[in-house]
Design a protein around this motif. Structure first.
Motif, PDB file in Angstrom:
ATOM      1  N   VAL A 158      15.007 -76.105 -37.832  1.00  0.00           N
ATOM      2  CA  VAL A 158      14.048 -76.789 -36.945  1.00  0.00           C
ATOM      3  C   VAL A 158      14.835 -77.414 -35.802  1.00  0.00           C
ATOM      4  O   VAL A 158      15.556 -78.393 -35.996  1.00  0.00           O
ATOM      5  N   SER A 159      14.711 -76.845 -34.616  1.00  0.00           N
ATOM      6  CA  SER A 159      15.452 -77.376 -33.473  1.00  0.00           C
ATOM      7  C   SER A 159      14.843 -78.699 -33.001  1.00  0.00           C
ATOM      8  O   SER A 159      13.614 -78.833 -32.954  1.00  0.00           O
ATOM      9  N   TYR A 160      15.683 -79.620 -32.639  1.00  0.00           N
ATOM     10  CA  TYR A 160      15.373 -80.964 -32.100  1.00  0.00           C
ATOM     11  C   TYR A 160      14.174 -81.627 -32.786  1.00  0.00           C
ATOM     12  O   TYR A 160      13.476 -82.449 -32.190  1.00  0.00           O
ATOM     13  N   GLY A 204      27.579 -72.203 -31.803  1.00  0.00           N
ATOM     14  CA  GLY A 204      27.044 -72.570 -30.492  1.00  0.00           C
ATOM     15  C   GLY A 204      25.651 -73.140 -30.564  1.00  0.00           C
ATOM     16  O   GLY A 204      25.148 -73.413 -31.656  1.00  0.00           O
ATOM     17  N   MET A 205      25.037 -73.334 -29.404  1.00  0.00           N
ATOM     18  CA  MET A 205      23.717 -73.964 -29.294  1.00  0.00           C
ATOM     19  C   MET A 205      23.684 -75.243 -30.146  1.00  0.00           C
ATOM     20  O   MET A 205      22.691 -75.566 -30.790  1.00  0.00           O
ATOM     21  N   ARG A 206      24.808 -75.951 -30.094  1.00  0.00           N
ATOM     22  CA  ARG A 206      24.990 -77.109 -30.972  1.00  0.00           C
ATOM     23  C   ARG A 206      24.069 -78.260 -30.583  1.00  0.00           C
ATOM     24  O   ARG A 206      23.643 -79.038 -31.418  1.00  0.00           O
ATOM     25  N   CYS A 209      20.409 -79.089 -32.150  1.00  0.00           N
ATOM     26  CA  CYS A 209      20.245 -79.886 -33.378  1.00  0.00           C
ATOM     27  C   CYS A 209      19.161 -79.268 -34.275  1.00  0.00           C
ATOM     28  O   CYS A 209      18.035 -79.774 -34.318  1.00  0.00           O
ATOM     29  N   SER A 210      19.515 -78.183 -34.958  1.00  0.00           N
ATOM     30  CA  SER A 210      18.500 -77.391 -35.669  1.00  0.00           C
ATOM     31  C   SER A 210      18.741 -77.226 -37.174  1.00  0.00           C
ATOM     32  O   SER A 210      18.749 -76.102 -37.686  1.00  0.00           O
ATOM     33  N   PRO A 211      18.905 -78.319 -37.938  1.00  0.00           N
ATOM     34  CA  PRO A 211      19.121 -78.140 -39.377  1.00  0.00           C
ATOM     35  C   PRO A 211      17.829 -77.758 -40.096  1.00  0.00           C
ATOM     36  O   PRO A 211      16.747 -77.810 -39.504  1.00  0.00           O
ATOM     37  N   VAL A 374      15.766 -64.588 -34.318  1.00  0.00           N
ATOM     38  CA  VAL A 374      15.004 -63.388 -34.631  1.00  0.00           C
ATOM     39  C   VAL A 374      16.027 -62.258 -34.532  1.00  0.00           C
ATOM     40  O   VAL A 374      16.383 -61.809 -33.440  1.00  0.00           O
ATOM     41  N   SER A 375      16.525 -61.871 -35.690  1.00  0.00           N
ATOM     42  CA  SER A 375      17.626 -60.913 -35.783  1.00  0.00           C
ATOM     43  C   SER A 375      17.332 -59.612 -35.033  1.00  0.00           C
ATOM     44  O   SER A 375      16.255 -59.032 -35.165  1.00  0.00           O
ATOM     45  N   ASN A 376      18.313 -59.180 -34.236  1.00  0.00           N
ATOM     46  CA  ASN A 376      18.128 -57.930 -33.486  1.00  0.00           C
ATOM     47  C   ASN A 376      17.924 -56.741 -34.429  1.00  0.00           C
ATOM     48  O   ASN A 376      17.217 -55.790 -34.086  1.00  0.00           O
ATOM     49  N   GLU A 377      18.526 -56.798 -35.628  1.00  0.00           N
ATOM     50  CA  GLU A 377      18.341 -55.695 -36.584  1.00  0.00           C
ATOM     51  C   GLU A 377      16.891 -55.642 -37.041  1.00  0.00           C
ATOM     52  O   GLU A 377      16.300 -54.586 -37.187  1.00  0.00           O
ATOM     53  N   ARG A 378      16.317 -56.836 -37.275  1.00  0.00           N
ATOM     54  CA  ARG A 378      14.902 -56.900 -37.677  1.00  0.00           C
ATOM     55  C   ARG A 378      14.024 -56.344 -36.543  1.00  0.00           C
ATOM     56  O   ARG A 378      13.104 -55.565 -36.767  1.00  0.00           O
TER      57      ARG A 378
HETATM   58  C1  LIG Z   1      19.845 -71.671 -31.944  1.00  0.00           C
HETATM   59  C2  LIG Z   1      18.730 -71.407 -32.904  1.00  0.00           C
HETATM   60  C3  LIG Z   1      17.614 -72.216 -32.871  1.00  0.00           C
HETATM   61  C4  LIG Z   1      16.548 -71.989 -33.754  1.00  0.00           C
HETATM   62  N1  LIG Z   1      15.476 -72.825 -33.708  1.00  0.00           N
HETATM   63  C5  LIG Z   1      14.454 -72.652 -34.558  1.00  0.00           C
HETATM   64  C6  LIG Z   1      13.334 -73.534 -34.540  1.00  0.00           C
HETATM   65  O1  LIG Z   1      13.262 -74.450 -33.741  1.00  0.00           O
HETATM   66  N2  LIG Z   1      12.341 -73.329 -35.429  1.00  0.00           N
HETATM   67  C7  LIG Z   1      12.374 -72.316 -36.325  1.00  0.00           C
HETATM   68  O2  LIG Z   1      11.430 -72.170 -37.086  1.00  0.00           O
HETATM   69  N3  LIG Z   1      13.419 -71.447 -36.380  1.00  0.00           N
HETATM   70  C8  LIG Z   1      14.460 -71.610 -35.525  1.00  0.00           C
HETATM   71  N4  LIG Z   1      15.528 -70.744 -35.571  1.00  0.00           N
HETATM   72  C9  LIG Z   1      15.545 -69.704 -36.618  1.00  0.00           C
HETATM   73  C10 LIG Z   1      15.181 -68.330 -36.074  1.00  0.00           C
HETATM   74  O3  LIG Z   1      13.907 -68.365 -35.564  1.00  0.00           O
HETATM   75  C11 LIG Z   1      15.267 -67.279 -37.186  1.00  0.00           C
HETATM   76  O4  LIG Z   1      14.331 -67.569 -38.175  1.00  0.00           O
HETATM   77  C12 LIG Z   1      16.580 -67.235 -37.836  1.00  0.00           C
HETATM   78  O5  LIG Z   1      17.624 -67.242 -36.870  1.00  0.00           O
HETATM   79  C13 LIG Z   1      16.669 -65.964 -38.661  1.00  0.00           C
HETATM   80  O6  LIG Z   1      17.536 -66.204 -39.732  1.00  0.00           O
HETATM   81  P1  LIG Z   1      18.242 -65.063 -40.583  1.00  0.00           P
HETATM   82  O7  LIG Z   1      19.405 -64.543 -39.823  1.00  0.00           O
HETATM   83  O8  LIG Z   1      18.511 -65.593 -41.957  1.00  0.00           O
HETATM   84  O9  LIG Z   1      17.082 -63.993 -40.682  1.00  0.00           O
HETATM   85  P2  LIG Z   1      16.827 -62.503 -41.046  1.00  0.00           P
HETATM   86  O10 LIG Z   1      15.961 -61.951 -39.999  1.00  0.00           O
HETATM   87  O11 LIG Z   1      16.284 -62.448 -42.432  1.00  0.00           O
HETATM   88  O12 LIG Z   1      18.228 -61.800 -41.005  1.00  0.00           O
HETATM   89  C14 LIG Z   1      19.211 -61.901 -42.044  1.00  0.00           C
HETATM   90  C15 LIG Z   1      20.075 -60.660 -42.060  1.00  0.00           C
HETATM   91  O13 LIG Z   1      19.290 -59.511 -42.407  1.00  0.00           O
HETATM   92  C16 LIG Z   1      19.449 -58.493 -41.457  1.00  0.00           C
HETATM   93  N5  LIG Z   1      18.121 -57.845 -41.259  1.00  0.00           N
HETATM   94  C17 LIG Z   1      16.915 -58.453 -41.185  1.00  0.00           C
HETATM   95  N6  LIG Z   1      15.944 -57.545 -41.017  1.00  0.00           N
HETATM   96  C18 LIG Z   1      16.539 -56.345 -40.982  1.00  0.00           C
HETATM   97  C19 LIG Z   1      16.071 -54.999 -40.828  1.00  0.00           C
HETATM   98  N7  LIG Z   1      14.797 -54.728 -40.678  1.00  0.00           N
HETATM   99  N8  LIG Z   1      16.996 -54.009 -40.831  1.00  0.00           N
HETATM  100  C20 LIG Z   1      18.311 -54.273 -41.000  1.00  0.00           C
HETATM  101  N9  LIG Z   1      18.799 -55.511 -41.159  1.00  0.00           N
HETATM  102  C21 LIG Z   1      17.943 -56.522 -41.157  1.00  0.00           C
HETATM  103  C22 LIG Z   1      19.932 -59.194 -40.173  1.00  0.00           C
HETATM  104  O14 LIG Z   1      20.749 -58.382 -39.389  1.00  0.00           O
HETATM  105  C23 LIG Z   1      20.706 -60.358 -40.712  1.00  0.00           C
HETATM  106  O15 LIG Z   1      22.036 -59.989 -40.939  1.00  0.00           O
HETATM  107  C24 LIG Z   1      16.608 -70.928 -34.700  1.00  0.00           C
HETATM  108  C25 LIG Z   1      17.750 -70.096 -34.724  1.00  0.00           C
HETATM  109  C26 LIG Z   1      18.785 -70.322 -33.832  1.00  0.00           C
HETATM  110  C27 LIG Z   1      19.989 -69.424 -33.892  1.00  0.00           C
END
Ligand SMILES: Cc1cc2nc3c(=O)[nH]c(=O)nc-3n(C[C@H](O)[C@H](O)[C@H](O)COP(=O)(O)OP(=O)(O)OC[C@H]3O[C@@H](n4cnc5c(N)ncnc54)[C@H](O)[C@@H]3O)c2cc1C
Length: 393
Positions: A158-160, A204-206, A209-211, A374-378
């Motif tokens: 959860v950011s900020y 980064g993006m420290r 504040c997103s714990p 939002v993972s690029n792989e997803r």
């Molecule tokens: C700077 C920052 C700020 C953020 N702020 C917020 C916020 O304010 N509120 C909030 O709710 N969330 C926030 N997020 C979380 C963000 O929205 C994502 O939920 C989170 O980054 C995804 O986490 P994950 O890597 O565990 O997810 P996943 O998508 O589950 O990915 C985990 C791993 O699985 C792999 N993977 C996933 N799907 C596939 C697929 N289909 N094929 C192959 N590989 C796959 C990925 O490559 C990755 O290695 C923030 C994230 C960042 C980095």
């Protein structure tokens, strides 16, 4: 004048550029080092009434389109990447309310009194333990009894959250609803608690504040954003996220390359009449930076040109548009670290040193988050399924 230059010289953009230079850039290293909220920058944005850009003019906001909001985030990113990300995330939440809450007395009053008059900041809780990064599914469900609601959510990021005035939370519509049958619910400060469950000691993006945090909130049923999250996600949250994030990642990369350009000019001054060898590398990197800029700006302009009628919403829900957003997000989040890497190679050791005026360490670490949020792989997986059936014209 072109649309681009008109928008670039708007008050929202020029005044934010001044905040970026005079405030955000000065505190960026400290924000990064201490992993702290950029208080000074947000105080300045609040004072300048620069946080209500996405609120319609009819409610007192600036009614800025996507291109203008993108340019605002891009300008702030030149000073501090975390600040720009927070501003973008705030605008994304405001846009969801503005585009899906119009006509609701509660949301119109909220926009006028909180977002415009008080310049409140909204945080977002889409992530959740158990959904593995898929924003389009929820474990938690809003509990509605009469006109009252309650919600508990175990969020991973959860950011900020602790610095925001409200939280916009995704959840299932009811306890018996499917995981993807979601709604968005707004909770105002004082109506919820956030119990921190993790830390935010990241690369980064420290400053965001997103714990992780356990959210528990209550309120009135009118706080549920009208319609489904399926619609607000496709028509608003996804385009605003991917375009505004792309704009700010381009801004961070642009600032790093700006440092490289400044360095190369310094080298040229030392030997008048010669072109330093790393100037060619700088020229090549500018080719990529220009492509990034054109990519996000053309998506933003197209979004603005679509307007907001039923036809536009249909386009935003189409496979073609979803692919375009996915491709923009993947492209810019993968190009930004490459540009910063080029800046590092051009400048050399002075960019590698954290305490040098040419440092690009923070820029490098900040843009690495792009491919993960939002993972690029997803995203590639989703695009791959769509491309099996979609034919571009
Ligand atoms: C700077 C920052 C700020 C953020 N702020 C917020 C916020 O304010 N509120 C909030 O709710 N969330 C926030 N997020 C979380 C963000 O929205 C994502 O939920 C989170 O980054 C995804 O986490 P994950 O890597 O565990 O997810 P996943 O998508 O589950 O990915 C985990 C791993 O699985 C792999 N993977 C996933 N799907 C596939 C697929 N289909 N094929 C192959 N590989 C796959 C990925 O490559 C990755 O290695 C923030 C994230 C960042 C980095």
């Amino acid at each position: 004048m072109t649309t681009r230059s008109v928008v670039k010289s708007s008050e929202l953009v020029t005044r934010t550029a001044a905040v970026a230079e005079e405030v955000a850039a000065k505190h960026a290293a400290d924000v990064d080092q201490k992993s702290r909220f950029p208080l000074e920058t947000f105080a300045a944005l609040k004072q300048g009434k620069l946080l209500s850009g996405a609120v319609p003019k009819s409610l007192g906001g600036q009614g800025a389109g996507m291109l203008e909001l993108g340019m605002q985030c891009h300008a702030l990113a030149h000073g501090c990447g975390s600040s720009a990300m927070i501003l973008a995330m705030h605008h994304i939440q405001v846009a969801c309310i503005a585009r899906h809450g119009m006509g609701s007395a509660f949301f119109e009053k909220y926009m006028r009194e909180h977002l415009v008059a008080r310049q409140d900041v909204i945080a977002s809780i889409t992530s959740e333990n158990g959904t593995f990064g898929d924003t389009r599914s929820s474990v938690c469900a809003v509990e509605v009894s009469g006109d009252k609601i309650k919600l508990e959510k175990d969020a991973t990021t959860v950011s900020y959250g602790q610095h925001a005035d409200a939280q916009l939370v995704t959840c299932r519509r009811a306890a018996d609803a499917a995981a993807s049958d979601q709604v968005l619910v707004l909770f105002k400060h004082g109506d919820y608690t956030l119990e921190q469950t993790g830390t935010w000691d990241t690369l980064g993006m420290r400053g965001t504040c997103s714990p992780g945090a356990k959210f528990s909130g209550h309120g009135g049923a009118e706080q549920i954003v009208p319609g489904s999250f399926a619609d607000s996600s496709a028509q608003t949250m996804v385009p605003y996220s991917h375009i505004l994030w792309a704009s700010l990642w381009t801004g961070i990369a642009g600032d790093a390359l700006g440092r490289a350009a400044q360095f190369v000019r310094g080298e040229a001054r030392k030997k008048p009449g010669t072109v330093p060898p790393n100037a060619t590398r700088l020229a090549r990197a500018h080719v990529d930076l220009q492509a990034m800029r054109h990519n996000w700006e053309s998506c933003a302009q197209e979004f603005d040109e679509l307007g907001d009628g039923p036809g536009a919403r249909e386009t935003l829900g189409s496979m073609g548009w979803a692919l375009r957003m996915n491709q923009l997000k993947m492209n810019i989040s993968e190009m930004a670290p490459k540009i910063v890497h080029e800046a590092l190679q051009i400048i050399g050791i002075m960019a590698y040193k954290n305490d040098s005026k040419f440092t690009v360490g923070r820029h490098y670490r900040d843009v690495l988050s792009g491919a993960l949020m939002v993972s690029n792989e997803r995203i590639a997986g989703k695009s791959a399924s769509m491309l099996l059936v979609f034919k571009d014209d």
